[in-house]
Design a protein around this motif. Structure first.
Motif, short mmCIF file in Angstrom:
data_model
loop_
_atom_site.label_atom_id
_atom_site.label_comp_id
_atom_site.label_asym_id
_atom_site.label_seq_id
_atom_site.Cartn_x
_atom_site.Cartn_y
_atom_site.Cartn_z
N ALA A 20 6.75 51.24 52.90
CA ALA A 20 7.92 52.21 52.47
C ALA A 20 8.65 51.29 51.20
CB ALA A 20 8.97 52.14 53.69
N GLY A 21 8.55 50.01 51.13
CA GLY A 21 9.30 49.24 50.12
C GLY A 21 8.43 49.44 48.60
N VAL A 22 7.27 49.55 48.82
CA VAL A 22 6.36 49.79 47.57
C VAL A 22 6.78 51.01 47.07
CG1 VAL A 22 4.01 50.14 47.05
CG2 VAL A 22 4.38 48.40 48.33
N GLY A 29 12.71 51.60 41.32
CA GLY A 29 13.00 50.29 40.84
C GLY A 29 13.91 49.36 41.71
N TYR A 30 13.58 47.98 42.02
CA TYR A 30 14.15 46.97 42.94
C TYR A 30 15.76 47.11 42.96
CZ TYR A 30 15.45 42.85 45.39
OH TYR A 30 16.13 42.00 46.16
N HIS A 31 16.38 46.95 41.98
CA HIS A 31 17.88 46.93 41.98
C HIS A 31 18.37 48.25 42.22
CE1 HIS A 31 17.90 42.87 40.45
NE2 HIS A 31 16.98 43.31 39.42
N ALA A 32 17.85 49.34 42.20
CA ALA A 32 18.37 50.79 42.46
C ALA A 32 18.04 51.09 43.89
CB ALA A 32 17.91 51.74 41.66
N THR A 33 17.00 50.27 44.59
CA THR A 33 16.75 50.65 45.84
C THR A 33 17.45 50.21 46.83
OG1 THR A 33 14.38 51.00 45.29
CG2 THR A 33 14.82 50.47 47.49
N THR A 34 18.06 50.73 47.94
CA THR A 34 18.85 50.09 49.18
C THR A 34 17.77 49.95 50.18
OG1 THR A 34 19.38 52.13 49.96
CG2 THR A 34 20.88 51.36 48.14
N THR A 35 18.41 49.01 51.07
CA THR A 35 17.75 48.95 52.26
C THR A 35 17.85 50.34 53.25
OG1 THR A 35 19.80 47.92 53.44
CG2 THR A 35 18.31 46.34 52.58
N ARG A 36 18.62 51.06 53.04
CA ARG A 36 18.64 52.48 53.57
C ARG A 36 17.54 53.15 53.15
NH1 ARG A 36 22.06 54.87 56.84
NH2 ARG A 36 23.63 53.25 56.64
N ASP A 37 17.40 53.23 52.04
CA ASP A 37 16.20 53.89 51.25
C ASP A 37 14.80 53.43 52.00
OD1 ASP A 37 17.90 55.07 49.56
OD2 ASP A 37 17.67 53.53 47.84
N ILE A 38 14.62 52.16 51.98
CA ILE A 38 13.27 51.58 52.73
C ILE A 38 13.31 52.15 54.00
CG2 ILE A 38 12.24 49.48 53.01
CD1 ILE A 38 13.74 48.27 50.91
N ARG A 41 12.42 55.79 54.60
CA ARG A 41 11.28 55.99 54.36
C ARG A 41 10.18 55.67 55.40
NH1 ARG A 41 9.83 56.85 48.64
NH2 ARG A 41 11.83 57.00 47.46
N ALA A 42 10.47 54.57 56.09
CA ALA A 42 9.87 54.00 57.27
C ALA A 42 9.98 54.66 58.70
CB ALA A 42 9.76 52.50 57.34
N GLY A 43 11.19 55.53 58.54
CA GLY A 43 11.26 56.24 59.82
C GLY A 43 12.11 55.18 60.82
N MET A 44 12.97 54.26 60.17
CA MET A 44 13.47 53.29 60.99
C MET A 44 15.15 53.14 60.79
SD MET A 44 10.36 50.53 60.65
CE MET A 44 11.24 49.21 61.49
N SER A 45 15.79 52.59 61.13
CA SER A 45 17.26 52.57 60.99
C SER A 45 17.45 51.17 59.94
CB SER A 45 17.93 52.17 62.13
OG SER A 45 17.85 50.79 62.67
N PRO A 46 18.32 51.27 59.16
CA PRO A 46 18.63 49.93 58.38
C PRO A 46 18.59 48.69 59.04
CG PRO A 46 19.96 51.70 57.75
CD PRO A 46 19.20 52.19 59.02
N ALA A 47 19.03 48.64 60.15
CA ALA A 47 19.22 47.21 60.99
C ALA A 47 17.79 46.97 61.29
CB ALA A 47 20.36 47.71 62.07
N ALA A 48 16.88 47.94 61.71
CA ALA A 48 15.68 47.45 61.93
C ALA A 48 15.06 46.66 61.03
CB ALA A 48 14.72 48.66 62.43
N LEU A 49 15.18 46.90 59.81
CA LEU A 49 14.35 46.24 58.63
C LEU A 49 14.81 44.75 58.60
CD1 LEU A 49 14.34 47.14 54.74
CD2 LEU A 49 15.10 45.14 55.51
N TYR A 50 16.09 44.56 59.15
CA TYR A 50 16.41 43.06 59.19
C TYR A 50 15.62 42.17 60.28
CZ TYR A 50 19.95 44.43 55.95
OH TYR A 50 20.44 45.02 54.62
N LYS A 56 16.12 42.31 51.26
CA LYS A 56 15.66 43.18 50.51
C LYS A 56 14.57 42.10 49.58
CE LYS A 56 17.46 45.30 46.86
NZ LYS A 56 18.05 46.14 46.12
N GLU A 57 15.10 41.02 49.21
CA GLU A 57 14.26 40.44 48.13
C GLU A 57 13.23 39.68 48.94
OE1 GLU A 57 12.99 36.64 46.55
OE2 GLU A 57 13.82 36.84 48.47
N GLU A 58 13.16 39.49 50.33
CA GLU A 58 12.33 38.81 51.11
C GLU A 58 11.04 39.96 51.29
OE1 GLU A 58 11.23 37.62 55.49
OE2 GLU A 58 13.24 36.62 54.65
N LEU A 59 11.27 41.34 51.45
CA LEU A 59 10.49 42.17 51.24
C LEU A 59 9.71 42.25 50.17
CD1 LEU A 59 9.11 44.82 52.86
CD2 LEU A 59 11.05 45.90 51.99
#
Length: 204
Positions: A20-22, A29-38, A41-50, A56-59
């Motif tokens: 989803a991040g790719v 673009g990296y800077h215009a992408t939010t964790t919610r966007d990612i 796309r992965a079918g997850m909640s923003p909290a699940a990403l963390y 976002k930089e670690e991803l």
């Protein structure tokens, strides 16, 4: 590059976030992408990403690290393969170009979002890029030493070849006239000419 390509990344949720991040970074673009966007796309909640990536930089770093290591491994296999320097150079370019075409979305993120990495992560990726440069340069140097290549500036030629190959990710289209394999063959021929290798010297 679908989730099946991230074989070394576990668990499945972490792979889905990489995919989803790719997609998000390549599209917005990296800077215009939010964790919610990612996460969306992965079918997850923003909290699940963390749970899997602290930021976002670690991803982005994880995507860049995996991509650079895969590309470097292609060149190292070509360098260490049997055959003449011309044959090894042709294989290196053919495989490197094909990878950048087949995985063009991932490759665009890997190659063109370096500026968004933090200082430590950027330094680590630059080490991988220097290793990539050194691997290709060693093939050219072997060809010069054996009289197969006529390259007055090996370092400059190395940079030119890598830049040429990497740029495939920027313009490649899946509905284009040439397949990744055909583009790889074309670039291998082109680079051998750049290296001053006569056609009759090459047996692939």
């Amino acid at each position: 590059m679908g989730s099946e390509e991230w074989a070394e990344v576990t668990p499945d949720a972490a792979r889905r976030l990489l995919t989803a991040g790719v997609q998000a970074f390549a599209e917005r673009g990296y800077h215009a992408t939010t964790t919610r966007d990612i996460a969306g796309r992965a079918g997850m909640s923003p909290a699940a990403l963390y749970i899997h990536y602290r930021t976002k930089e670690e991803l982005l770093y994880r995507i860049s690290s995996v991509g650079h290591r895969l590309a470097l491994e292609l060149l190292r296999r070509a360098r260490d393969s049997a055959g003449t320097p011309a044959q090894r150079l042709a294989r290196a370019v053919r495989d490197f170009v094909r990878w950048h075409a087949e995985h063009h979305t991932t490759a665009r993120v890997v190659q063109y979002e370096l500026g968004a990495l933090g200082e430590d992560h950027h330094a680590e990726i630059m080490e991988l890029r220097r290793a990539t440069d050194a691997t290709l340069r060693s093939i050219l140097e072997a060809g010069v030493a054996e009289g197969q290549f006529s390259v007055p500036d090996v370092r400059g030629t190395t940079v030119a070849v890598l830049s040429l190959c990497v740029d495939v990710a920027r313009w490649f289209r899946e509905d284009g006239k040439r397949t990744p394999e055909e583009i790889g063959e074309f670039y291998a021929e082109l680079v051998l000419r750049m290296a001053g290798c006569a056609e009759q010297q090459r047996k692939r």
